[in-house]
Design an enzyme around this catalytic site. Structure first.
Site, PDB file in Angstrom:
ATOM      1  N   GLU A  35       0.870  -1.251  -0.144  1.00 56.51           N
ATOM      2  CA  GLU A  35      -0.084   0.074  -0.012  1.00 56.51           C
ATOM      3  C   GLU A  35       0.728   1.281  -0.034  1.00 56.51           C
ATOM      4  O   GLU A  35       1.861   1.387   0.533  1.00 56.51           O
ATOM      5  CB  GLU A  35      -0.847  -0.139   1.288  1.00 56.51           C
ATOM      6  CG  GLU A  35      -1.924  -0.877   1.233  1.00 56.51           C
ATOM      7  CD  GLU A  35      -2.942  -0.929   2.290  1.00 56.51           C
ATOM      8  OE1 GLU A  35      -2.475  -0.315   3.160  1.00 56.51           O
ATOM      9  OE2 GLU A  35      -3.898  -1.563   2.198  1.00 56.51           O
ATOM     10  N   ARG A  89      -8.750   7.753 -21.988  1.00 54.55           N
ATOM     11  CA  ARG A  89      -9.269   7.200 -23.282  1.00 54.55           C
ATOM     12  C   ARG A  89     -10.367   6.155 -23.029  1.00 54.55           C
ATOM     13  O   ARG A  89     -10.822   5.725 -23.785  1.00 54.55           O
ATOM     14  CB  ARG A  89      -7.951   6.232 -24.011  1.00 54.55           C
ATOM     15  CG  ARG A  89      -7.073   7.398 -24.545  1.00 54.55           C
ATOM     16  CD  ARG A  89      -5.784   6.680 -25.083  1.00 54.55           C
ATOM     17  NE  ARG A  89      -5.220   6.139 -24.274  1.00 54.55           N
ATOM     18  CZ  ARG A  89      -3.519   5.288 -24.529  1.00 54.55           C
ATOM     19  NH1 ARG A  89      -3.543   5.106 -25.683  1.00 54.55           N
ATOM     20  NH2 ARG A  89      -2.985   4.836 -23.625  1.00 54.55           N
ATOM     21  N   GLN A  90     -10.672   5.639 -21.906  1.00 51.36           N
ATOM     22  CA  GLN A  90     -11.607   4.917 -21.359  1.00 51.36           C
ATOM     23  C   GLN A  90     -13.209   5.933 -21.142  1.00 51.36           C
ATOM     24  O   GLN A  90     -13.370   5.846 -19.914  1.00 51.36           O
ATOM     25  CB  GLN A  90     -11.391   4.011 -20.304  1.00 51.36           C
ATOM     26  CG  GLN A  90     -10.361   2.919 -20.759  1.00 51.36           C
ATOM     27  CD  GLN A  90     -10.066   1.861 -19.485  1.00 51.36           C
ATOM     28  OE1 GLN A  90     -11.028   1.602 -19.133  1.00 51.36           O
ATOM     29  NE2 GLN A  90      -8.878   1.448 -19.449  1.00 51.36           N
ATOM     30  N   HIS A 122      -7.590  13.075 -23.876  1.00 52.66           N
ATOM     31  CA  HIS A 122      -8.070  12.686 -25.263  1.00 52.66           C
ATOM     32  C   HIS A 122      -9.327  13.234 -25.990  1.00 52.66           C
ATOM     33  O   HIS A 122      -9.538  13.232 -27.269  1.00 52.66           O
ATOM     34  CB  HIS A 122      -7.791  11.239 -24.916  1.00 52.66           C
ATOM     35  CG  HIS A 122      -8.146  10.416 -26.181  1.00 52.66           C
ATOM     36  ND1 HIS A 122      -7.495  10.263 -27.320  1.00 52.66           N
ATOM     37  CD2 HIS A 122      -9.160   9.564 -26.725  1.00 52.66           C
ATOM     38  CE1 HIS A 122      -7.831   9.526 -28.446  1.00 52.66           C
ATOM     39  NE2 HIS A 122      -8.897   9.245 -28.012  1.00 52.66           N
ATOM     40  N   ASP A 160      -4.797   9.931 -37.355  1.00 59.78           N
ATOM     41  CA  ASP A 160      -6.234   9.756 -37.424  1.00 59.78           C
ATOM     42  C   ASP A 160      -7.189  11.112 -37.415  1.00 59.78           C
ATOM     43  O   ASP A 160      -6.404  12.102 -37.189  1.00 59.78           O
ATOM     44  CB  ASP A 160      -6.950   9.017 -36.493  1.00 59.78           C
ATOM     45  CG  ASP A 160      -6.441   9.463 -34.922  1.00 59.78           C
ATOM     46  OD1 ASP A 160      -6.500  10.553 -34.788  1.00 59.78           O
ATOM     47  OD2 ASP A 160      -6.398   8.548 -33.984  1.00 59.78           O
ATOM     48  N   LYS A 184      -7.823   5.756 -39.177  1.00 59.51           N
ATOM     49  CA  LYS A 184      -7.097   4.638 -38.092  1.00 59.51           C
ATOM     50  C   LYS A 184      -8.376   3.823 -37.953  1.00 59.51           C
ATOM     51  O   LYS A 184      -9.552   4.249 -37.418  1.00 59.51           O
ATOM     52  CB  LYS A 184      -6.533   5.194 -37.205  1.00 59.51           C
ATOM     53  CG  LYS A 184      -6.012   4.300 -36.043  1.00 59.51           C
ATOM     54  CD  LYS A 184      -5.162   4.712 -35.006  1.00 59.51           C
ATOM     55  CE  LYS A 184      -6.001   5.310 -33.680  1.00 59.51           C
ATOM     56  NZ  LYS A 184      -5.170   5.676 -32.873  1.00 59.51           N
ATOM     57  N   ARG A 186      -8.631   0.563 -35.093  1.00 59.02           N
ATOM     58  CA  ARG A 186      -8.063  -0.031 -33.930  1.00 59.02           C
ATOM     59  C   ARG A 186      -8.597  -1.415 -33.809  1.00 59.02           C
ATOM     60  O   ARG A 186      -9.745  -1.733 -33.694  1.00 59.02           O
ATOM     61  CB  ARG A 186      -8.232   0.724 -32.722  1.00 59.02           C
ATOM     62  CG  ARG A 186      -7.548  -0.118 -31.504  1.00 59.02           C
ATOM     63  CD  ARG A 186      -7.612   0.994 -30.323  1.00 59.02           C
ATOM     64  NE  ARG A 186      -6.419   2.158 -30.346  1.00 59.02           N
ATOM     65  CZ  ARG A 186      -5.081   2.141 -30.290  1.00 59.02           C
ATOM     66  NH1 ARG A 186      -4.680   0.947 -30.086  1.00 59.02           N
ATOM     67  NH2 ARG A 186      -4.275   3.344 -30.291  1.00 59.02           N
ATOM     68  N   ASP A 210       0.218  13.670 -32.809  1.00 59.66           N
ATOM     69  CA  ASP A 210      -0.927  13.049 -32.110  1.00 59.66           C
ATOM     70  C   ASP A 210      -1.168  13.633 -30.619  1.00 59.66           C
ATOM     71  O   ASP A 210      -0.027  14.283 -30.071  1.00 59.66           O
ATOM     72  CB  ASP A 210      -0.863  11.610 -32.238  1.00 59.66           C
ATOM     73  CG  ASP A 210      -2.209  10.819 -32.051  1.00 59.66           C
ATOM     74  OD1 ASP A 210      -3.090  11.251 -31.800  1.00 59.66           O
ATOM     75  OD2 ASP A 210      -2.126   9.585 -32.309  1.00 59.66           O
TER      76      ASP A 210
HETATM   77  C1  R5P Z   1      -6.092   7.473 -29.677  1.00 61.94           C
HETATM   78  O1  R5P Z   1      -6.876   7.876 -30.808  1.00 61.94           O
HETATM   79  C2  R5P Z   1      -5.049   8.447 -29.274  1.00 61.94           C
HETATM   80  O2  R5P Z   1      -5.179   9.404 -30.287  1.00 61.94           O
HETATM   81  C3  R5P Z   1      -3.578   7.867 -29.974  1.00 61.94           C
HETATM   82  O3  R5P Z   1      -3.718   7.555 -31.322  1.00 61.94           O
HETATM   83  C4  R5P Z   1      -3.414   6.216 -29.168  1.00 61.94           C
HETATM   84  O4  R5P Z   1      -3.474   6.581 -27.659  1.00 61.94           O
HETATM   85  C5  R5P Z   1      -1.964   6.243 -29.532  1.00 61.94           C
HETATM   86  O5  R5P Z   1      -1.787   4.915 -28.910  1.00 61.94           O
HETATM   87  P1  R5P Z   1      -0.645   3.847 -29.324  1.00 61.94           P
HETATM   88  O6  R5P Z   1       0.674   4.533 -29.372  1.00 61.94           O
HETATM   89  O7  R5P Z   1      -0.702   2.918 -28.458  1.00 61.94           O
HETATM   90  O8  R5P Z   1      -0.945   3.439 -30.867  1.00 61.94           O
END
Ligand code: R5P
Length: 282
Positions: A35, A89-90, A122, A160, A184, A186, A210
């Site tokens: 902890e 991002r979540q 993000h 993207d 892009k 994923r 990015d």
């Molecule tokens: C996602 O859409 C973000 O803008 C980045 O493109 C993403 O987080 C990059 O992650 P990684 O380097 O793992 O591809």
């Protein structure tokens, strides 16, 4: 007084200097069972500005502890600065049964903060997960600073569509150049498919922009479509650069990879401290 999370010590010091505020001494410890214990050993101020990038689950917990410690030590106002917001991002339940993790962490942080600032999240919508709504600091313009002044017919390229505005901001700060974006898809956490646009990069300098470079998959896939370019630079706000990201980018022939100090490391070429300080002064 500025209170730093363990992952943001350099940025916290830079912010303290910008604002002319004292930098609190923090001890980062751990109990034998694992902890965490982040404690203020010297703190005396009415306002605590807690600066902590939540780059790991431990960093999240440490931030909650620091907010609480500041109150415990007498701070009447706690301002939390999230240079990098982990779990950002979540921001939705992408499949049935998943949590909205960004909302969960925002709620937890909000319980201990009177005001929250975050740098280029993000998705801007995550602001509303905080109570009160978080303020966004835009540091993207500073990403033009480390670029060579004389770029050859530059293209500022987003891997993207979502990063196109960011690429435009960097182009505007640089002064000249074309802005374009790839598409892009994923497939999994570290597996992406990039579809190029029709932009002709032959003999030109390309700056791929990015918000985050994490595993480097997005960037390295994008760069595969840039073999005709003269030089390729990678610029991002949050240089997480986890696992073998640097190797991937070096093997892809990238000239330089750089970002800000929202995530402290060898790629932190510019500081977001002045931008955060401006917002705190307003
Ligand atoms: C996602 O859409 C973000 O803008 C980045 O493109 C993403 O987080 C990059 O992650 P990684 O380097 O793992 O591809």
């Amino acid at each position: 007084m500025i209170v730093s999370g363990s992952a943001s010590q350099t940025l916290a010091a830079a912010l303290a200097a910008e604002l002319g505020e004292e930098l609190a001494l923090v001890e980062y410890d751990r109990f034998p069972d694992g902890e965490l214990l982040a404690a203020l050993s010297e703190f005396a101020a009415e306002r605590a500005i807690v600066v902590a990038s939540t780059v790991s689950s431990d960093a999240h917990l440490e931030l909650l502890q620091l907010q609480d410690a500041a109150r415990e030590t007498g701070a009447e106002e706690v301002v939390t600065v999230l240079p990098y917001m982990g779990y950002g991002r979540q921001d939705a339940a992408f499949e049935a049964g998943q949590p909205v993790s960004a909302r969960a962490v925002a709620r937890a942080i909000s319980t201990g903060a009177d005001r929250v600032l975050t740098v280029n999240p993000h998705e801007a919508d995550v602001r509303a997960f905080f109570e009160p709504t978080a303020e966004v600091v835009d540091a993207a313009g500073r990403l033009a600073e480390p670029l060579p002044a004389a770029l050859v017919d530059p293209v500022f390229l987003a891997p993207d569509a979502g990063a196109t505005a960011l690429a435009g901001t960097v182009r505007d700060a640089h002064g000249t150049g074309e802005v374009d974006h790839f598409e892009k898809r994923r497939r999994s956490g570290a597996d992406v498919e990039i579809t190029p646009s029709g932009v002709d990069v032959a003999g030109r300098d390309v700056v791929v922009v990015d918000d985050i470079v994490a595993t480097g998959s997005t960037m390295s896939e994008a760069i595969e479509h840039l073999t005709d370019a003269d030089r390729v630079f990678v610029a991002c706000v949050h240089p997480l650069l986890i696992r073998n990201a640097r190797l991937k980018l070096a093997r892809a022939g990238v000239e330089t990879v750089y970002g800000t100090d929202t995530v402290e490391g060898p790629a932190s070429a510019v500081s977001v401290a002045p931008a955060i300080a401006d917002r705190l002064r307003s």
